[in-house]
Design an enzyme around this catalytic site. Sequence first.
Site, mmCIF file in Angstrom:
data_model
loop_
_atom_site.group_PDB
_atom_site.id
_atom_site.type_symbol
_atom_site.label_atom_id
_atom_site.label_comp_id
_atom_site.label_asym_id
_atom_site.label_seq_id
_atom_site.Cartn_x
_atom_site.Cartn_y
_atom_site.Cartn_z
ATOM 1 N N GLY A 17 22.504 45.948 61.395
ATOM 2 C CA GLY A 17 21.878 46.087 62.711
ATOM 3 C C GLY A 17 20.459 46.610 62.584
ATOM 4 O O GLY A 17 20.159 47.401 61.700
ATOM 5 N N ASN A 115 25.652 51.439 55.694
ATOM 6 C CA ASN A 115 26.765 51.558 54.745
ATOM 7 C C ASN A 115 27.158 50.260 54.063
ATOM 8 O O ASN A 115 27.269 50.195 52.837
ATOM 9 C CB ASN A 115 28.016 52.031 55.499
ATOM 10 N N GLY A 116 27.397 49.231 54.901
ATOM 11 C CA GLY A 116 27.853 47.942 54.372
ATOM 12 C C GLY A 116 26.819 47.363 53.421
ATOM 13 O O GLY A 116 27.155 46.823 52.356
ATOM 14 N N THR A 137 19.874 53.499 59.946
ATOM 15 C CA THR A 137 20.866 53.250 60.989
ATOM 16 C C THR A 137 20.728 54.287 62.092
ATOM 17 O O THR A 137 20.430 55.451 61.809
ATOM 18 C CB THR A 137 22.328 53.293 60.477
ATOM 19 N N ASP A 139 23.213 55.240 63.606
ATOM 20 C CA ASP A 139 24.495 55.969 63.583
ATOM 21 C C ASP A 139 24.439 57.231 62.714
ATOM 22 O O ASP A 139 25.307 58.095 62.826
ATOM 23 C CB ASP A 139 25.612 55.058 63.045
ATOM 24 N N HIS A 183 29.152 53.658 66.201
ATOM 25 C CA HIS A 183 30.268 53.071 65.458
ATOM 26 C C HIS A 183 31.388 54.100 65.372
ATOM 27 O O HIS A 183 31.785 54.630 66.400
ATOM 28 C CB HIS A 183 29.782 52.574 64.086
HETATM 29 O O1 F6P Z 1 25.287 50.300 63.369
HETATM 30 C C1 F6P Z 1 24.490 50.263 64.489
HETATM 31 C C2 F6P Z 1 25.258 49.806 65.702
HETATM 32 O O2 F6P Z 1 24.385 49.745 66.815
HETATM 33 C C3 F6P Z 1 26.496 50.614 66.022
HETATM 34 O O3 F6P Z 1 26.169 51.817 66.694
HETATM 35 C C4 F6P Z 1 27.268 49.637 66.849
HETATM 36 O O4 F6P Z 1 28.647 49.947 66.828
HETATM 37 C C5 F6P Z 1 26.986 48.342 66.147
HETATM 38 O O5 F6P Z 1 25.763 48.508 65.467
HETATM 39 C C6 F6P Z 1 26.871 47.134 67.042
HETATM 40 O O6 F6P Z 1 26.805 46.014 66.228
HETATM 41 P P1 F6P Z 1 26.187 44.602 66.600
HETATM 42 O O7 F6P Z 1 24.714 44.693 66.443
HETATM 43 O O8 F6P Z 1 26.766 43.683 65.580
HETATM 44 O O9 F6P Z 1 26.605 44.296 67.990
#
Ligand code: F6P
Length: 346
Positions: A17, A115-116, A137, A139, A183
């Site tokens: 993200g 992390n990933g 991030t 998070d 998350h």
């Molecule tokens: O890791 C960042 C984040 O915004 C998290 O807080 C959230 O759960 C996730 O990404 C949302 O993911 P995506 O961008 O795939 O909708």
Amino acid sequence: MAKDTKGMKIGILTAGGDCPGINAAIRGVGKTAIYEYGMNVFGISSGFRGLAENLYSELDEGQLSGILTLGGTILGTSRDKPYKGDAAAENKIPKQIKKNYLDLGLDALVVIGGNGTMKTASRLFDEGLNVVGIPKTIDNDVWGTDVSFGFDSAVWIATEAIDRLHSTANSHKRIMVIELMGHKAGWLTLYAGVAGGGDVILIPEIDFDMEYVAKYLEKRSRNLKPYSIVAVAEGIKKPKGISAATYVSQAIRDMTKLETRETILGYIQRGGTPTPIDRVIATQFGAKAVELIAEGTFGVMVSKNGERFVPMPLSEVGGKVKLVPGDHSLIRKSRKMGISFGDRKM
Ligand code: F6P
């Protein structure tokens, strides 16, 4: 300029993200690499997909100028996981990534992600790529670093949103429930909840009981507190198919006679310009990554440890998540000020 680094080729990609500060980190990497070490810098598009599909272009000084304050990532990002899915079974994508890395003649690869991404980076290092990771991030859940860039900006945005809820909550004497991202981690909700003067803070790391939350809010109402703010992390325990905010808001309505409203802040938390702190640390993360490459240190993530930026082995970081410890000092101090975490009678 160090002679033995002149003409080295480094690639840079952003995966997972997006968050505020990525461009500041790209600029930190690129400018340090070009000015200090005479390296050539290649920007790879759309995360690991770009390396698998040969989507890249050389970044010159001009392209690295004027991006410090920009949100998002000039390189684009994706959540592609080279080691997952059907092709991954035969290791097709990692093989392609390695081939393209070698064909392009890269000496090192800077990977900016969460992390990933660090897990993937660790595996690519095991396959022979000279990888250096940078944690980003909103998070703040990347293991092995005090903080990742993006977090401060998200706290700032979320706090501003909570600030704005106070006046409307007060006008209508309502309970305002705001859901924040993060998350499975509660960092963002904890920090923005405290910074925004939240009365109840619910995070995944603390088991809460809605009965306690309801009783606490009723007590506040009896004590003539005209309104309350409830900050809820998206990752709290809740039934499937309902948002955290809706779940908590409905439960409060059902258990009390108080009027509630919910807000899901969503992607606003990831957008726009980074805070000064994020600009500064993203720049330092970027510059340090290049210093590590110049000295030949690979297979590491740049980690912020107090005021220092130090290498942390990717093998130790990958696959781990940094959660809020239940006895975090901010939680302990907040409890003493009467903030409820929903886990005890107050
Ligand atoms: O890791 C960042 C984040 O915004 C998290 O807080 C959230 O759960 C996730 O990404 C949302 O993911 P995506 O961008 O795939 O909708």
